[in-house]
Motif scaffolding. Structure first.
Motif, PDB file in Angstrom:
ATOM      1  N   SER A 198       1.058   4.060  -3.010  1.00  0.00           N
ATOM      2  CA  SER A 198       0.873   5.498  -2.794  1.00  0.00           C
ATOM      3  C   SER A 198       2.001   6.297  -3.421  1.00  0.00           C
ATOM      4  CB  SER A 198       0.794   5.813  -1.298  1.00  0.00           C
ATOM      5  OG  SER A 198      -0.365   5.266  -0.751  1.00  0.00           O
ATOM      6  N   ARG A 199       3.245   5.835  -3.260  1.00  0.00           N
ATOM      7  CA  ARG A 199       4.390   6.531  -3.854  1.00  0.00           C
ATOM      8  C   ARG A 199       4.296   6.528  -5.375  1.00  0.00           C
ATOM      9  NH1 ARG A 199       7.127   3.839   0.354  1.00  0.00           N
ATOM     10  NH2 ARG A 199       7.785   2.196  -1.078  1.00  0.00           N
TER      11      ARG A 199
ATOM     12  N   GLU B 264       1.561   6.171  -7.232  1.00  0.00           N
ATOM     13  CA  GLU B 264       0.440   7.011  -7.659  1.00  0.00           C
ATOM     14  C   GLU B 264       0.810   8.488  -7.599  1.00  0.00           C
ATOM     15  OE1 GLU B 264      -2.694   5.570  -5.105  1.00  0.00           O
ATOM     16  OE2 GLU B 264      -3.504   4.313  -6.716  1.00  0.00           O
ATOM     17  N   ALA B 265       1.571   8.904  -6.588  1.00  0.00           N
ATOM     18  CA  ALA B 265       2.022  10.300  -6.500  1.00  0.00           C
ATOM     19  C   ALA B 265       2.946  10.627  -7.678  1.00  0.00           C
ATOM     20  CB  ALA B 265       2.738  10.542  -5.172  1.00  0.00           C
TER      21      ALA B 265
ATOM     22  N   SER C  97       0.888  11.062 -10.773  1.00  0.00           N
ATOM     23  CA  SER C  97       0.200  12.348 -10.751  1.00  0.00           C
ATOM     24  C   SER C  97       1.135  13.469 -11.203  1.00  0.00           C
ATOM     25  CB  SER C  97      -0.321  12.619  -9.344  1.00  0.00           C
ATOM     26  OG  SER C  97      -0.896  13.886  -9.277  1.00  0.00           O
TER      27      SER C  97
ATOM     28  N   SER D 135       0.832  -1.207   0.000  1.00  0.00           N
ATOM     29  CA  SER D 135       0.000   0.000   0.000  1.00  0.00           C
ATOM     30  C   SER D 135       0.867   1.257   0.000  1.00  0.00           C
ATOM     31  CB  SER D 135      -0.923   0.023   1.210  1.00  0.00           C
ATOM     32  OG  SER D 135      -1.873  -1.009   1.114  1.00  0.00           O
ATOM     33  N   GLU D 136       1.927   1.264   0.791  1.00  0.00           N
ATOM     34  CA  GLU D 136       2.846   2.406   0.813  1.00  0.00           C
ATOM     35  C   GLU D 136       3.504   2.587  -0.549  1.00  0.00           C
ATOM     36  OE1 GLU D 136       5.698   2.227   3.988  1.00  0.00           O
ATOM     37  OE2 GLU D 136       4.155   1.705   5.452  1.00  0.00           O
ATOM     38  N   GLU D 137       3.963   1.505  -1.136  1.00  0.00           N
ATOM     39  CA  GLU D 137       4.603   1.582  -2.451  1.00  0.00           C
ATOM     40  C   GLU D 137       3.606   2.073  -3.499  1.00  0.00           C
ATOM     41  OE1 GLU D 137       7.074  -1.177  -5.642  1.00  0.00           O
ATOM     42  OE2 GLU D 137       6.603  -1.989  -3.669  1.00  0.00           O
TER      43      GLU D 137
END
Length: 162
Positions: free
Chosen positions: A34-35, A37-38, A41, A30-32
């Protein structure tokens, strides 16, 4: 010989251990995610900004012979757009404000409201100029632009105000 209860407790403990390991793996993934996806973006914003700059719309730049000279102004915009995206500032990331920021990135020096209107393909009538002035003041409040003199605006990164 172990009793049935002991065998069940052993299996339960083993299953609990596997579940804990899987939860840890899920948290790490999940942390990976999020990184990544950022990063996606930021890349999307950069691509959209470049597409807009290179488009044939109003205020578009002329064809560029020296690519390095075309890209250098965008280096002033990248941190601004990334910070706006990270803070969720939909105003700054909107197409109208991106056109304004591109005009400042391409300008060799500070601009007046009328200059920004002309660069964005708007008219230079009083209503357009006053509307632009309010947008520029909004960007000054967000410390993206600096008003070096009354009515004269530039990117904060160029004015040393940041």
């Amino acid at each position: 010989m172990p009793s049935l209860i002991e065998a069940l407790e052993a299996r339960e403990a083993a299953a609990r251990g596997r579940a804990d390991r899987l939860r840890e793996q899920i948290a790490g993934l999940s942390e990976e995610l999020s990184r990544v996806e950022a990063e996606l973006s930021r890349l999307r914003i950069t691509r959209e900004t470049v597409d807009e700059v290179l488009s044939d719309g109003p205020g578009a730049a002329a064809p560029v012979g020296n690519v390095e000279l075309a890209v250098l102004p965008l280096t002033d915009l990248a941190p601004v757009m990334l910070a706006a995206e990270a803070s969720g500032d939909a105003t700054v990331t909107s197409p109208a404000y991106r056109r304004i920021l591109v005009a400042f990135a391409e300008a060799p020096g500070p601009l007046r409201c009328k200059d920004v209107c002309a660069a964005g393909g708007l008219g230079t009538q009083a209503n357009h100029v006053e509307g632009m002035r309010s947008k520029l003041k909004r960007l000054v409040e967000r410390q993206i632009l600096a008003e070096t003199e009354p009515g004269l605006f530039t990117l904060s990164s160029r004015s040393g105000a940041r």
